[in-house]
Design a protein around this motif. Sequence first.
Motif, PDB file in Angstrom:
ATOM      1  N   ARG A 114       0.479 -10.172 -37.442  1.00  0.00           N
ATOM      2  CA  ARG A 114      -0.366  -8.974 -37.394  1.00  0.00           C
ATOM      3  C   ARG A 114      -1.820  -9.323 -37.576  1.00  0.00           C
ATOM      4  NH1 ARG A 114       3.074  -4.539 -40.992  1.00  0.00           N
ATOM      5  NH2 ARG A 114       4.867  -4.354 -39.559  1.00  0.00           N
ATOM      6  N   SER A 115      -2.115 -10.248 -38.502  1.00  0.00           N
ATOM      7  CA  SER A 115      -3.511 -10.630 -38.733  1.00  0.00           C
ATOM      8  C   SER A 115      -4.109 -11.283 -37.494  1.00  0.00           C
ATOM      9  CB  SER A 115      -3.600 -11.582 -39.922  1.00  0.00           C
ATOM     10  OG  SER A 115      -2.948 -12.808 -39.638  1.00  0.00           O
ATOM     11  N   GLN A 118      -4.884  -8.487 -35.099  1.00  0.00           N
ATOM     12  CA  GLN A 118      -6.071  -7.767 -35.534  1.00  0.00           C
ATOM     13  C   GLN A 118      -7.330  -8.606 -35.346  1.00  0.00           C
ATOM     14  OE1 GLN A 118      -5.257  -6.621 -39.559  1.00  0.00           O
ATOM     15  NE2 GLN A 118      -3.802  -5.021 -38.983  1.00  0.00           N
TER      16      GLN A 118
END
Length: 339
Positions: A114-115, A118
């Motif tokens: 997810r990071s 993002q």
Amino acid sequence: MTSPLRTFTSSSLSFRLAGALLAATTLATVPLAPALAQDSAAEARIRKIEAEIRALQRKVFPGGDGRFFEPQIAPGNESAASPANVSPPATTAVTDILVRLDALELQLQTLTARSEEQANALSQLDARLTLIETAANAPLVAGTAGDVPKIQPSATLPVAAPARAAAAPAPAPAPAPTPAAAAPVAAPAVAAPSPTRLAAVQAITKPQTADAGDDEYSYGFRLWNAGFFPEARQQLTKFVEQYPNHARISFGRNLLGRAFLDDNMPEEAARWFLRNYQANKNADRAPDSLLYLGASMIAMKDTKRACIALAEFAETYPLIASGRLATEYQTNRAKVKCS
């Protein structure tokens, strides 16, 4: 006939031999019993020590799986020698920790993915913001110009030769050029562009967002920033005409003047700088346009009007003249000698 003495002698000899054999046998077996007893005692002690060591290992390395030592004795029953006497627990603290570590690793992998997503999204957003900020600060590269209330006659700036304009007295105030008069001058097209240039222009992508007006302006900025000034003028003229009330209209008019000035067309540039300044002196790029108006006059060798524009800039925008545009202002101020 055998004599009794000989018979006794033979019997005595046989008895003695039997006794000797019995004694030898006895002597051979007598030390064996203590040795066997000692061996049994040592073996028992060794087994006890091994059991105690396994019990200690059970305390130091607790665990219910095969990776750890199993106890051979239990508290209060030191004589137990077989690990089968102690049943391993179904779960232990170590196995629980291992399960939790596996779960944490899975969560960490999810968070990492997810990071990264993002970070990619932020990178794209940062690139767009950088483009917008560069467009906003475009006048910082070469200075800015705008409206000069005291330069109302600048509407007639495109007057013939610069030398004659410098010698003539200050012209009478005249209204600013109308959009209809300025627009045709601002949209010259490149005649017969080469295939290489066409390919380079087509390589510049046009943004596609929910704000169509901002897309038109941003595309014009990209063309200008890439050095395609005629194409940039055509695109920015389209933006100014189709979106006169857009939030970036001040940026668009100012950048349109820049597209002329950077292409060595100071007269046409001065028209747009003056128009942008006069449209709204408090607009985002009004100070830049006023400063660039002075730069256009310098390029036209019109020292008098250049000095008027620079003086008006310093008087109207003192904070900007000493802050954001201080370098550009000082650079242009050093190019002319004003009384």
